[in-house]
Design a protein around this motif. Structure first.
Motif, PDB file in Angstrom:
ATOM      1  N   LYS A  92     129.907  45.238  68.097  1.00 43.04           N
ATOM      2  CA  LYS A  92     131.302  44.872  68.327  1.00 43.04           C
ATOM      3  C   LYS A  92     131.838  45.471  69.624  1.00 43.04           C
ATOM      4  O   LYS A  92     132.540  44.803  70.388  1.00 43.04           O
ATOM      5  N   SER A  93     131.511  46.735  69.857  1.00 36.21           N
ATOM      6  CA  SER A  93     132.134  47.448  70.975  1.00 36.21           C
ATOM      7  C   SER A  93     131.284  47.516  72.234  1.00 36.21           C
ATOM      8  O   SER A  93     131.806  47.645  73.341  1.00 36.21           O
ATOM      9  N   GLY A  94     129.945  47.436  72.072  1.00 39.30           N
ATOM     10  CA  GLY A  94     129.055  47.753  73.180  1.00 39.30           C
ATOM     11  C   GLY A  94     128.803  49.249  73.226  1.00 39.30           C
ATOM     12  O   GLY A  94     129.508  50.029  72.565  1.00 39.30           O
ATOM     13  N   VAL A  95     127.789  49.665  73.963  1.00 39.96           N
ATOM     14  CA  VAL A  95     127.443  51.084  74.039  1.00 39.96           C
ATOM     15  C   VAL A  95     127.392  51.535  75.492  1.00 39.96           C
ATOM     16  O   VAL A  95     127.257  50.723  76.404  1.00 39.96           O
ATOM     17  N   ILE A  96     127.492  52.843  75.668  1.00 39.60           N
ATOM     18  CA  ILE A  96     127.372  53.439  77.000  1.00 39.60           C
ATOM     19  C   ILE A  96     126.594  54.733  76.884  1.00 39.60           C
ATOM     20  O   ILE A  96     126.594  55.391  75.831  1.00 39.60           O
ATOM     21  N   THR A  97     125.902  55.084  77.943  1.00 41.70           N
ATOM     22  CA  THR A  97     125.198  56.362  77.996  1.00 41.70           C
ATOM     23  C   THR A  97     125.047  56.793  79.445  1.00 41.70           C
ATOM     24  O   THR A  97     125.272  56.006  80.367  1.00 41.70           O
ATOM     25  N   ALA A  98     124.671  58.037  79.619  1.00 43.04           N
ATOM     26  CA  ALA A  98     124.282  58.542  80.935  1.00 43.04           C
ATOM     27  C   ALA A  98     122.803  58.845  80.891  1.00 43.04           C
ATOM     28  O   ALA A  98     122.278  59.278  79.853  1.00 43.04           O
ATOM     29  N   SER A  99     122.128  58.636  82.008  1.00 45.77           N
ATOM     30  CA  SER A  99     120.680  58.822  82.025  1.00 45.77           C
ATOM     31  C   SER A  99     120.175  59.035  83.433  1.00 45.77           C
ATOM     32  O   SER A  99     120.689  58.436  84.391  1.00 45.77           O
ATOM     33  N   ALA A 100     119.145  59.883  83.537  1.00 49.41           N
ATOM     34  CA  ALA A 100     118.464  60.041  84.820  1.00 49.41           C
ATOM     35  C   ALA A 100     117.381  58.977  84.990  1.00 49.41           C
ATOM     36  O   ALA A 100     116.651  58.983  85.969  1.00 49.41           O
ATOM     37  N   GLY A 101     117.250  58.074  84.012  1.00 46.67           N
ATOM     38  CA  GLY A 101     116.314  56.966  84.147  1.00 46.67           C
ATOM     39  C   GLY A 101     115.635  56.538  82.867  1.00 46.67           C
ATOM     40  O   GLY A 101     115.723  55.392  82.435  1.00 46.67           O
ATOM     41  N   ASN A 102     114.928  57.457  82.215  1.00 41.47           N
ATOM     42  CA  ASN A 102     114.101  57.081  81.071  1.00 41.47           C
ATOM     43  C   ASN A 102     114.922  56.714  79.830  1.00 41.47           C
ATOM     44  O   ASN A 102     114.647  55.721  79.159  1.00 41.47           O
ATOM     45  N   ASN A 156     120.872  59.422  92.837  1.00 39.69           N
ATOM     46  CA  ASN A 156     119.498  59.637  93.296  1.00 39.69           C
ATOM     47  C   ASN A 156     118.461  59.221  92.260  1.00 39.69           C
ATOM     48  O   ASN A 156     117.293  59.586  92.370  1.00 39.69           O
ATOM     49  N   THR A 157     118.847  58.459  91.257  1.00 35.13           N
ATOM     50  CA  THR A 157     117.897  57.959  90.259  1.00 35.13           C
ATOM     51  C   THR A 157     116.825  57.121  90.951  1.00 35.13           C
ATOM     52  O   THR A 157     117.146  56.273  91.801  1.00 35.13           O
ATOM     53  N   PRO A 158     115.533  57.332  90.638  1.00 40.85           N
ATOM     54  CA  PRO A 158     114.484  56.524  91.271  1.00 40.85           C
ATOM     55  C   PRO A 158     114.755  55.027  91.124  1.00 40.85           C
ATOM     56  O   PRO A 158     115.125  54.552  90.041  1.00 40.85           O
ATOM     57  N   PHE A 159     114.559  54.310  92.219  1.00 39.26           N
ATOM     58  CA  PHE A 159     114.860  52.871  92.250  1.00 39.26           C
ATOM     59  C   PHE A 159     114.130  52.123  91.145  1.00 39.26           C
ATOM     60  O   PHE A 159     114.694  51.224  90.506  1.00 39.26           O
ATOM     61  N   VAL A 160     112.874  52.475  90.903  1.00 35.83           N
ATOM     62  CA  VAL A 160     112.080  51.721  89.931  1.00 35.83           C
ATOM     63  C   VAL A 160     112.690  51.823  88.537  1.00 35.83           C
ATOM     64  O   VAL A 160     112.665  50.859  87.763  1.00 35.83           O
ATOM     65  N   LYS A 161     113.284  52.975  88.201  1.00 37.00           N
ATOM     66  CA  LYS A 161     113.895  53.148  86.878  1.00 37.00           C
ATOM     67  C   LYS A 161     115.228  52.406  86.785  1.00 37.00           C
ATOM     68  O   LYS A 161     115.522  51.762  85.776  1.00 37.00           O
ATOM     69  N   ALA A 162     116.029  52.523  87.823  1.00 34.44           N
ATOM     70  CA  ALA A 162     117.322  51.832  87.830  1.00 34.44           C
ATOM     71  C   ALA A 162     117.124  50.321  87.809  1.00 34.44           C
ATOM     72  O   ALA A 162     117.808  49.596  87.076  1.00 34.44           O
ATOM     73  N   ASN A 163     116.184  49.842  88.591  1.00 33.02           N
ATOM     74  CA  ASN A 163     115.912  48.414  88.677  1.00 33.02           C
ATOM     75  C   ASN A 163     115.413  47.868  87.342  1.00 33.02           C
ATOM     76  O   ASN A 163     115.830  46.787  86.898  1.00 33.02           O
ATOM     77  N   ALA A 164     114.528  48.634  86.681  1.00 27.75           N
ATOM     78  CA  ALA A 164     114.005  48.206  85.379  1.00 27.75           C
ATOM     79  C   ALA A 164     115.122  48.126  84.350  1.00 27.75           C
ATOM     80  O   ALA A 164     115.156  47.213  83.515  1.00 27.75           O
ATOM     81  N   THR A 165     116.057  49.078  84.409  1.00 22.53           N
ATOM     82  CA  THR A 165     117.189  49.078  83.481  1.00 22.53           C
ATOM     83  C   THR A 165     118.067  47.851  83.689  1.00 22.53           C
ATOM     84  O   THR A 165     118.499  47.199  82.728  1.00 22.53           O
ATOM     85  N   GLN A 166     118.319  47.508  84.929  1.00 22.76           N
ATOM     86  CA  GLN A 166     119.131  46.328  85.239  1.00 22.76           C
ATOM     87  C   GLN A 166     118.421  45.052  84.819  1.00 22.76           C
ATOM     88  O   GLN A 166     119.053  44.120  84.311  1.00 22.76           O
TER      89      GLN A 166
END
Length: 224
Positions: free
Chosen positions: A26-36, A59-69
Motif C-alpha cells: 500500500k505504502s511502498g518501502v524505503i531504505t538506505a544502502s551502500a549497495g548490497n 560514492n556507491t559503486p556504479f555497478v551496484k547502483a545501476n543494478a538496483t535501478q
C-alpha cells in the motif's frame, strides 16, 4: 557471490518484506544502502509488486547502483557515507509515509541473514571457528546466534575494516558509538554506527575482533 544480487543481504530483506507485505504494497518501502542491501530490497520488491526507493551514498559503486535501478527501484544519491544516506532516507520515510526496511537493525533482518549459518551448519556440523565480516552487525548477530545455539563452544570472530571499525569502541563505551568518518575499500561494511539490536546481541557473542587494513583486504581480493 552465488546469491541473487551477489550478496547475503537479500536474505534479510526478504524476511522483513514478507513480515510487512500488505502494508508495504500500500505504502511502498524505503531504505538506505551502500549497495548490497539496496539490491536485495529492489530484487524482492520487484517480485512482490512493491514500490521501492533506495537512498545511496554518492560514492556507491556504479555497478551496484545501476543494478538496483535496473530492478525497478528509484535510487536517490545522498551524502558521503551510509549514515548520511540513512538519515536522508528516514526524513523521506516520515514525509511520505513509507515503510522502512533497515539494512541491519531489525529482528527480521538478522533472522533472514542468519540463514547463512544454517547452511554452513548443515554442510559442516564439525565447525569450531566462525569468522564473519562486521559492519552494522546484522549478519554476525543472526549467524552467530544460530551457531552458538548449535554449539555453545564455537569460537565467533568478528572481522572489521580498520577504516570503519565501530564495534571495539562501542564495546568500550557500552553502547553503539558513531565514528567521525569511514574510509575503506570495503564499502559493504563501511558503517559509521552499528545497529542497537545487533550491538546487544553481538556483545554477548563475539569471542574476538580482528581489525585489518585496506592493504590486507586488497591482498585478499587479489588472492581470491
Amino acid at each position: 557471490n552465488l546469491q541473487h544480487t551477489g550478496s547475503f543481504k537479500l536474505r534479510g530483506s526478504l524476511q522483513k518484506l514478507l513480515s510487512i507485505r500488505e502494508q508495504a504494497k500500500k505504502s511502498g518501502v524505503i531504505t538506505a544502502s551502500a549497495g548490497n542491501h539496496g539490491q536485495g530490497v529492489a530484487y524482492h520488491c520487484k517480485n512482490l509488486g512493491i514500490r521501492a526507493t533506495i537512498v545511496m551514498p554518492v560514492n556507491t559503486p556504479f555497478v551496484k547502483a545501476n543494478a538496483t535501478q535496473r530492478m525497478g527501484a528509484e535510487v536517490i544519491f545522498f551524502g558521503e557515507s551510509y549514515q548520511e544516506a540513512y538519515e536522508e532516507a528516514v526524513r523521506i520515510q516520515k514525509k511520505q509515509g513509507l515503510a522502512y526496511v533497515h539494512a541491519f537493525d531489525a529482528p527480521e533482518i538478522m533472522i533472514g541473514q542468519g540463514t547463512v549459518a544454517k547452511e554452513i551448519w548443515d554442510a559442516f556440523p564439525e565447525i569450531v571457528v566462525f569468522v564473519c565480516p562486521f559492519g552494522g552487525g546484522g549478519l554476525f548477530a543472526g549467524a552467530g546466534s544460530y551457531l552458538r545455539e548449535k554449539n555453545p563452544n564455537i569460537r565467533l570472530i568478528a572481522l572489521q575494516a580498520e577504516g570503519s571499525s565501530n564495534f571495539l569502541p562501542s564495546l568500550q563505551a557500552g553502547k553503539p558509538i558513531t565514528l567521525d568518518k569511514v574510509n575503506t575499500i570495503a564499502e559493504g561494511i563501511a558503517v559509521k554506527r552499528m545497529g542497537d539490536l545487533p550491538f546487544e546481541i553481538c556483545k554477548q557473542l563475539v569471542n574476538e575482533t580482528i581489525v585489518v587494513d585496506d592493504d590486507a583486504i586488497a591482498e585478499g581480493l587479489l588472492w581470491i
